[in-house]
Design a protein around this motif. Structure first.
Motif, short mmCIF file in Angstrom:
data_model
loop_
_atom_site.label_atom_id
_atom_site.label_comp_id
_atom_site.label_asym_id
_atom_site.label_seq_id
_atom_site.Cartn_x
_atom_site.Cartn_y
_atom_site.Cartn_z
N PHE A 327 -1.01 -8.44 0.99
CA PHE A 327 -0.87 -7.66 -0.24
C PHE A 327 0.37 -6.79 -0.15
O PHE A 327 0.76 -6.35 0.94
N SER A 331 -0.63 -2.71 -3.93
CA SER A 331 -1.99 -3.25 -4.03
C SER A 331 -2.82 -3.00 -2.77
O SER A 331 -4.04 -3.17 -2.78
N LYS A 332 -2.16 -2.60 -1.67
CA LYS A 332 -2.90 -2.34 -0.43
C LYS A 332 -3.94 -1.23 -0.61
O LYS A 332 -5.09 -1.35 -0.17
#
Length: 341
Positions: A327, A331-332
């Protein structure tokens, strides 16, 4: 529950402090930052001490009774009386004779040994130490240190020595697994697991083992019924009664266990390109864990339900790796929040 939430809060506080003072918590090794050994042990110390100083919870009372009844000398009668998992009882008897008869120290030392094995492995292989430790609590792996302590000794020590699978050292691995089987007989499952751990994820050999495991797992009640005479009048006879009265594992555990391998499948390209032996092993064992939980939910449970922990624990390494490698930066954070929930 207060203790449970306190352990979670402990990990969260340390994780926040580590973000604020990374130079105090981490050291740069082999091209990436790793948690310092002292800080890793400090993070587990609170959990291990709480667990080690218990007087009840789960089967603790039974273990205390066993320890109090252990003789302080090992004779021929000892081996005739303790026919099940002798390695555990021999080591416990030696501890009682040469260290202390106080069961508190015995429980504490076992908790410390298991705790050190877990954090040492997370320190060496996890891409996010504190999230892995968070998962150790929230995925309820820590409960095995309270209920199922003897089996978790084998689980944690095998986990610590995953290098034997990583380096494909089969002979020393088998010897090691056989020794741990004297602590708890279920450790024998890790001998055939070697071939799954060294397989390429989603390869032909991988699917062959998965199908074979499904067939055997779904046939376990039939097998147990047909070969029940093997366990009758033995130290393992209690498993027959427990299996007859068990309704199997909760189906929700199957859904929870299925999440990591499903996520790994979505990240197939990244896993395949990396081709890291520890990641491959973790993916394969994640699938095995989900299948065992599924089979346990459809069967008597007790005969299979004790096995997934040997494989589910590798999700502590797999999930942080998937987030960190599959990711992007934006988005992590979202993925960590979703996984935490």
């Amino acid at each position: 529950m207060k203790i449970y939430y306190l352990m979670i809060l402990w990990i969260i506080v340390l994780a926040v402090l580590a973000r604020m003072s990374p130079e105090f918590f981490y050291v740069f090794e082999n091209g990436k930052y790793k948690i310092r050994t002292g800080m890793a042990l400090f993070a587990m110390s609170f959990i291990a001490v709480i667990i080690g100083l218990r007087n009840s919870v789960g089967d603790t009372s039974a273990y205390i009774s066993i320890y109090n009844d252990l003789p302080t000398n090992i004779s021929a009668d000892f081996f005739s009386e303790y026919t099940k998992d002798r390695g555990f009882f021999v080591l416990s008897a030696l501890f009682k004779r040469f260290v202390t008869i106080d069961f508190h120290w015995w429980l504490l030392i076992i908790a410390i040994i298991c705790g050190i094995a877990i954090v040492k492995t997370l320190k060496d292989y996890s891409d996010n130490f504190f999230f892995s430790l968070f998962l150790f609590i929230t995925m309820t792996h820590y409960v095995w240190m309270l209920n199922g302590m003897r089996q978790f000794i084998a689980v944690s020590i095998i986990f610590l020595n995953l290098k034997y699978i990583k380096e494909r050292r089969f002979i020393p691995y088998v010897i090691f697994a056989l020794l741990l089987a004297s602590i708890h007989i279920t450790a024998l499952i890790m001998i055939p697991a070697y071939f799954i751990g060294t397989s390429k994820p989603w390869g032909k050999r991988f699917w062959l083992f998965i199908i074979l495991m499904l067939v055997v797992g779904m046939s376990m009640d039939f097998i147990a019924e047909r070969f029940s005479y093997v366990l009758e009048d033995s130290a393992y006879e209690g498993y027959l009664t427990a299996a007859a009265n068990s309704t199997g594992s909760n189906l929700l555990r199957t859904f929870a266990a299925a999440a990591p391998p499903i996520l790994a499948t979505f990240c197939y390209k990244y896993v395949n390109n990396e081709n890291d032996p520890v990641v491959n092993m973790s993916v394969n064992f994640s699938f095995v864990s989900a299948i065992l939980y599924f089979c346990s939910a459809q069967s008597g449970g007790i005969l299979i339900g004790r096995l997934p922990i040997y494989f589910d624990i590798y999700n502590l390494l797999l999930l942080p790796w998937l987030v960190e490698h599959c990711f992007n930066k934006s988005s992590k954070k979202l993925m960590y929040i979703i996984l935490a929930i």
